[in-house]
Design a protein around this motif. Structure first.
Motif, short mmCIF file in Angstrom:
data_model
loop_
_atom_site.label_atom_id
_atom_site.label_comp_id
_atom_site.label_asym_id
_atom_site.label_seq_id
_atom_site.Cartn_x
_atom_site.Cartn_y
_atom_site.Cartn_z
N PRO A 22 -5.58 5.96 -4.32
CA PRO A 22 -5.51 5.87 -2.77
C PRO A 22 -6.97 6.35 -2.68
O PRO A 22 -7.47 5.90 -1.36
CB PRO A 22 -4.28 6.69 -2.97
CG PRO A 22 -3.57 6.89 -3.74
CD PRO A 22 -4.80 7.06 -5.03
N THR B 299 -7.70 1.72 -0.24
CA THR B 299 -6.62 1.90 0.57
C THR B 299 -6.57 0.39 0.87
O THR B 299 -4.88 0.31 1.52
CB THR B 299 -6.39 2.84 1.80
OG1 THR B 299 -7.52 2.60 2.83
CG2 THR B 299 -6.23 4.36 1.39
N THR B 300 -7.04 0.06 0.88
CA THR B 300 -7.10 -1.74 1.58
C THR B 300 -5.13 -2.38 0.15
O THR B 300 -5.01 -1.83 -0.77
CB THR B 300 -7.93 -2.32 0.97
OG1 THR B 300 -9.28 -2.45 -0.62
CG2 THR B 300 -9.48 -1.57 1.85
N ARG B 301 -5.74 -3.91 0.60
CA ARG B 301 -4.27 -4.47 -0.41
C ARG B 301 -5.04 -4.32 -1.90
O ARG B 301 -3.78 -4.79 -2.85
CB ARG B 301 -4.32 -6.05 -0.22
CG ARG B 301 -3.18 -5.96 -0.07
CD ARG B 301 -3.16 -7.50 0.56
NE ARG B 301 -2.27 -8.17 0.28
CZ ARG B 301 -2.17 -9.88 0.40
NH1 ARG B 301 -3.14 -10.19 1.02
NH2 ARG B 301 -1.77 -11.16 -0.52
N ALA C 201 0.98 -1.05 -0.14
CA ALA C 201 -0.34 -0.23 -0.20
C ALA C 201 0.92 1.50 0.26
O ALA C 201 0.74 2.27 -0.88
CB ALA C 201 -0.98 -0.03 1.44
#
Length: 176
Positions: free
Chosen positions: A36, A40-42, A12
């Motif tokens: 982003p 904002t996760t994987r 990230a």
């Protein structure tokens, strides 16, 4: 040539750094640029509505498996210890259609049976490929028919009528 280990996911932090430089970061999972602000996760997410649930609820599935004693209705093989969708399926006797149906009884116990295999293997595949035979044995019913009044040739229970409360009633064959 095979890889010795799988590719690592981009962190990230690295994605945010590249995006901060104005360089697009593509997700191979979603085929859209990573943002982003949006994610904002994987993994990047797909921008679509979640699939609506058109199948029976867990309580109904458990009731059907119990009624059928965990066995395939067509061949009688015990399948309840396996993985649903691979080793066995909960088959709609009256097809629900690609987009689902508004008929309440379509996901009721009288319209559901346990079959071994998936839609492409085992008895489930056989029923899907041989609709005339399946209708003759009650494993499939026409859209215009009421599943509660069409008897099922059950490998464990014999010829039965399935009811909405998850029970069954044996049918007697009347000689003509």
């Amino acid at each position: 040539m095979e890889r010795r280990k799988p590719l690592n996911q981009m962190s990230a932090k690295k994605r945010a750094e590249l995006a901060g430089q104005g360089r697009p970061v593509w997700s191979t999972l979603a085929r859209v640029p990573f943002s982003p602000a949006r994610d904002t996760t994987r993994h990047a997410t797909l921008d679509r509505k979640p699939a609506k649930a058109t199948g029976p609820d867990a309580a109904t599935v458990a009731l059907v498996i119990e009624r059928d004693r965990g066995c395939c209705v067509r061949c009688g093989r015990y399948v309840a210890g396996g993985v649903r969708g691979r080793d066995f399926s909960i088959q709609h006797r009256r097809a629900r259609g690609a987009g689902g149906t508004r008929r309440a009884d379509t996901n009721g116990p009288q319209s559901l049976i346990v079959l071994c295999g998936s839609a492409t293997t085992g008895c489930h595949d056989h029923v899907e490929r041989n609709r005339v035979e399946a209708r003759g044995f009650g494993w499939a019913v026409r859209q215009s028919d009421d599943p509660a009044v069409v008897p099922v040739r059950h490998a464990v229970h014999g010829l039965v009528l399935l009811s909405a409360d998850g029970s069954f009633t044996p049918c007697r064959v009347v000689a003509s």
